[in-house]
Motif scaffolding. Structure first.
Motif: not given
Length: 464
Positions: A138-152, A297-308
């Motif tokens: 089982n793999i849990i993706l918990a890679t987070g996010a970063r600030a959005r940069d708008l052009p200019g 349930y945070c399931r991605t549709g790929v067996e054993g792969l979750y994202a939170i």
């Protein structure tokens, strides 16, 4: 070298990832966490925690200026920005170290490096010693996010900052432009404005704090204006012309375009999920506007792969990530897990005054077809608020007129980020107005206003 095999591999060690790993280990699953930067992720190192430490310093500074009101004397009041930042970094470091200790205590393996999904149940990690192969059921993706940069409007760390630059500022802003009035933007606006920066906030939507109830936004705006903050709503920053010691912003509002000079700009225009270079597309993971698509349930549709957490979309809140992490660990261990309901997750903004809410705004409840009963109670009617010298604020509650269900609660004022949890518990317990009315709130406390707001919705308020 053969791949090391685990029951659970977690990619990312923020408040979603490290909590998921600890819970999985507690449930007897062999667990590994892969982290490319800092244990504790953005929240502990560059987000929730260090910002609160900064805001506490500005709050104390603000109170020092009010000393006379409390019968106190304070002369020569000032601040040392470097020392304020140093304290904030120290708090972050202490908590990040605590995460390392908790992972070790729970026998979670930590691998520092950059992870890529090499196939179903397979991860390749680039570490400073080379490449490591990891296999996990089982793999849990918990890679987070970063600030959005708008052009200019991209941050450069000199005159135009992201939240990260704002946490370790290269200089004290004198004339500050903040683009975006969500939690991040308004917290930094509040911090630097309190320290004396002449602050302007530009919000593209018709009102600041756009996810909050309209009355709460309007109340907060009045307080910010009293603090001499300039608020421009329904406005857009069209471009930034960067000089060595100033930035000229072109701002459009109501069909008119103006320019103004600032020495610092903070861009807080939202976040994007960290979905790149993970090998998600090759596995057939669906991505929608930089966020991984999951079920409840945070399931991605790929067996054993979750994202939170943030990578799985709104609400982008640490406590949502943590609870999703626990839920997924329970699910993997074969336990009965309850999905996290976004409508029962509180949002907290630590500006002055603080703002907190849970559930539906009055407008959203009406849009959803509810007939509503609405209660309000002002801080000025509460003994504790007056004793604290914090008479500016209000608590608003929204009920279903037919069933008495608490649909939403909205607050602005001192310490409301602590008070909101009472209503969160009430919603989780599916409490109606009757139980809330019968609850005895201690006196004198700010929490009594929660009771009065409920009473007011039913025409029974005592002190207002």
């Amino acid at each position: 070298m053969a791949a090391k095999t685990y029951d659970v591999a977690v990619i990312g060690s923020g408040p979603g990832g490290y909590v998921a790993a600890i819970r999985a280990a507690q449930l007897g699953l062999s667990t590994v966490v892969i982290e490319r930067e800092n244990l504790g992720g953005i929240c502990l190192n560059w987000g929730c925690i260090p910002t609160k430490a900064l805001l506490r310093s500005s709050e104390v500074y603000h109170l020092m200026h009010r000393a006379k009101e409390f019968g106190l004397k304070a002369d020569g009041i000032g601040y040392d920005l470097d020392a304020v930042v140093k304290r904030s970094r120290g708090v972050a470091k202490q908590l990040a170290g605590g995460v390392g200790h908790l992972l070790k205590k729970n026998k979670v393996t930590v691998v520092m490096g950059e992870a890529t999904l090499a196939g179903k149940g397979k991860i390749t990690v680039k570490t400073d010693k080379g490449t490591e192969e990891i296999a996990a059921k089982n793999i849990i993706l918990a890679t987070g996010a970063r600030a959005r940069d708008l052009p200019g409007l991209e941050a450069d760390g000199k005159r135009v900052w992201s939240y990260r630059h704002a946490l370790v500022p290269p200089h004290q802003p004198k004339k500050l432009l903040v683009i975006g009035s969500g939690a991040i933007g308004i917290e930094f606006a509040s911090f630097y404005n309190t320290l004396g920066a002449e602050t302007t906030v530009v919000e593209v939507l018709p009102r600041i704090l756009p996810v909050e109830d309209e009355e709460i936004s309007a109340f907060a705006k009045k307080q910010f204006a009293k603090q001499k903050m300039t608020i421009l709503e329904g406005a857009t920053v069209k471009k930034l012309d960067r000089g060595a010691d100033k930035v000229t912003a072109t701002i459009e509002q109501g069909g008119k375009t103006t320019t103004a000079d600032f020495d610092t700009v903070i861009s807080a225009v939202g976040i994007v999920g960290n979905v790149e270079n993970l090998g998600l597309e090759a596995l057939g993971v669906k991505i929608d506007r930089t966020h991984v698509v999951t079920d409840e349930y945070c399931r991605t549709g790929v067996e054993g792969l979750y994202a939170i957490g943030d990578v799985a979309g709104a609400p982008w809140l640490a406590h949502k990530a943590s609870h999703e992490g626990v839920m997924v660990a329970e699910l993997i261990a074969g336990r009965h897990a309850h999905p996290v309901k976004p409508s029962s997750i509180a949002g907290c903004t630590y500006c002055q005054p603080q703002v907190a809410s849970v559930g539906m705004t009055e407008a959203k409840a009406k849009e959803a077809g509810y007939e509503v009963k609405v209660g309000r109670f002002p801080f000025i009617g509460n003994g504790k608020a007056i004793a604290l010298g914090e008479p500016e604020g209000m608590i608003k509650t929204v009920f279903d007129a037919k069933t008495g269900e608490l649909l939403g609660a909205h607050m602005v004022g001192a310490e409301v980020t602590e008070l909101i949890q009472g209503y969160v518990v009430a919603r989780t317990l599916e409490t109606t107005e009757a139980e809330l009315m019968e609850t005895v709130f201690p006196h004198p406390t700010l929490s009594e206003m929660m009771h009065e707001s409920v009473l007011d919705a039913y025409g029974r308020a005592i002190h207002f």
